[in-house]
Scaffold this active site. Structure first.
Site, PDB file in Angstrom:
ATOM      1  N   ASP A   1       0.847  -1.199   0.000  1.00  0.00           N
ATOM      2  CA  ASP A   1       0.000   0.000   0.000  1.00  0.00           C
ATOM      3  C   ASP A   1       0.876   1.241   0.000  1.00  0.00           C
ATOM      4  O   ASP A   1       1.232   1.755   1.038  1.00  0.00           O
ATOM      5  CB  ASP A   1      -0.912  -0.014   1.228  1.00  0.00           C
TER       6      ASP A   1
ATOM      7  N   GLU B   1      -1.603  10.385  -0.577  1.00  0.00           N
ATOM      8  CA  GLU B   1      -2.913   9.739  -0.677  1.00  0.00           C
ATOM      9  C   GLU B   1      -3.441   9.339   0.686  1.00  0.00           C
ATOM     10  O   GLU B   1      -4.644   9.456   0.964  1.00  0.00           O
ATOM     11  CB  GLU B   1      -2.811   8.498  -1.578  1.00  0.00           C
TER      12      GLU B   1
END
Length: 455
Positions: free
Chosen positions: A313, A347
């Site tokens: 991630d 993000e």
């Protein structure tokens, strides 16, 4: 969203293959509308026939990415970055080092128009943190502070615990929460339901006078491993420290409370927010030969949290997006439309980099044929999640039919993601090979008109 199992070099290859195949086939399309008016109108059968002609191209992609010289390239590239740089938290020197390395890598790969687009991003650091149960017995707990949380006073917060399983229970027991630490032991049914407690738990606890909140980690499985993630404060509501605890400790305190035990915890958190930092979205392209102003965008985010290497991630998503362009270059192909790679910054703090990119480029949204994101992990794929009109979905289903040799053909519904949701309301079709937000956004009835223009 790609559905699948564990990360391996082989699964990464298949994932980049599906991404590359769709990117390539869409960008080579003729540029005529399916259901438009005028001489450019084409029938669905003509579109299907055109897509079918790319069967040999699809085979060449399989051979190069799965069996050829690019077989393990994306995996090896990713391993080198995460081993060299490590975690890439928003506002950190590690993130800026990773951006610098990626800019050099993309230039070295021979991609075009490699550049950085400035972004202001949050800078938060967790500092030292600890939680110790003092009553009914001494127990040192594993915790991870949540992004943007404030810290405790240096001496910490020592208070009795109120355990609840839902926001509704917290409201019912609101008077009992004042001056206490609220512990959420929400059951895990799915990510989108459970993540609300991480996002909003501190605010709801503060509304009833709690001093801090501890949230059961948003996970279906635990090996005494707390999770982290972003949380959000609300204007007009006091800010209180908040962290995630393990599933095991949340369950244990719930049992203790059910037996009438008094639970007391000492919580210390050194979390602190600093002024916004300078950062960049990283951009590279292969310029289109016939419609260079029209864009097919692929993306992943380069930042990560600070407690891991960010390989899953979202290192995997970022690097398979890069690999898609590398494969096109290696095969000597020149798409009609510009293929643009964007590696987002910040993000994890709520799509900050992608939001600022959208604000900068939204005036030209009609030139975006398709926007893609990979952000759930590089698992063994079975298809993709797509948001677009019925006509656009038909196109995608035909494109995906070319992936039958490796059994990756599904076109599922509700494709969206933190970094690409902005485009949906502008009618730009999107697909995602991973979405960990679990949040859905209303779809414009015009989504897919852009994709129809690809053929």
């Amino acid at each position: 969203m790609i559905l699948g199992r564990k990360l391996t070099g082989k699964t990464m290859k298949f994932l980049l293959f599906i991404l590359f195949s769709v990117v390539h086939l869409l960008s080579l399309a003729s540029g005529k509308a399916i259901y438009g008016n005028g001489p450019s109108q084409r029938t669905l059968q003509e579109v299907k026939e055109e897509i079918a002609r790319y069967g040999d191209v699809a085979k060449s992609i399989i051979n190069l990415s799965v069996y050829g010289k690019a077989q393990n390239r994306s995996y090896e590239r990713l391993a080198l970055l995460v081993d060299t740089v490590g975690p890439r938290l928003s506002g950190s020197k590690n993130l800026e080092k990773a951006i610098e390395i990626m800019q050099q890598n993309l230039k070295g790969d021979g991609l075009e128009n490699v550049h950085l687009e400035p972004v202001k991003i949050p800078h938060w650091e967790r500092g030292e943190e600890s939680a110790v149960m003092l009553e009914p017995r001494i127990h040192k707990m594993a915790i991870l502070g949540l992004g943007s949380s404030i810290g405790t006073p240096p001496e910490g917060i020592t208070a009795e615990v109120l355990v609840v399983t839902s926001f509704d229970e917290l409201q019912r027991r609101g008077p009992d929460a004042e001056g206490k630490i609220v512990v959420y032991n929400q059951p895990y049914t799915n990510y989108s339901a459970a993540v609300q407690y991480r996002m909003e738990g501190a605010v709801e606890a503060a509304k009833v006078g709690a001093l801090a909140s501890l949230i059961r980690s948003v996970a279906s499985f635990s090996i005494y491993s707390p999770h982290t993630g972003i949380q959000e404060y609300q204007n007009g509501v006091p800010k209180i420290p908040t962290a995630c605890i393990t599933v095991e400790d949340a369950e244990m305190m719930s049992r203790m409370a059910s037996h009438g035990n008094r639970i007391v915890i000492q919580l210390k958190m050194g979390a602190k927010s600093y002024p916004d930092a300078d950062s960049f979205n990283t951009v590279a392209e292969i310029t289109g030969s016939k419609y260079p102003e029209q864009v097919v965008l692929v993306s992943g985010h380069l930042d990560s949290w600070d407690v891991g290497q960010g390989a899953m991630d979202d290192g995997g998503g970022a690097f398979i997006s890069w690999e898609a362009l590398s494969l096109i270059k290696d095969l000597g192909l020149r798409p009609k439309r510009t293929l643009r790679l964007v590696l987002w910054t910040a993000e994890e703090q709520g799509g900050i980099g992608s939001s600022q990119y959208y604000q900068l480029h939204k005036a030209n949204s009609s030139n975006y044929s398709l926007v893609m994101e990979s952000d759930l992990g590089t698992f063994l794929p079975s298809g993709l999640k797509f948001t677009g009109s019925d006509s656009a979905r038909i196109i995608m289903e035909e494109v995906m039919s070319l992936l039958k040799p490796i059994n990756i053909t599904q076109v599922l519904k509700a494709g969206d993601g933190t970094d690409i949701n902005f485009w949906i309301q502008d009618g730009v079709p999107v697909f995602i090979t991973g979405d960990h937000t679990g949040r859905r956004q209303k779809t414009s009835p015009y989504v897919g008109d852009h994709l129809a223009q690809c053929f």
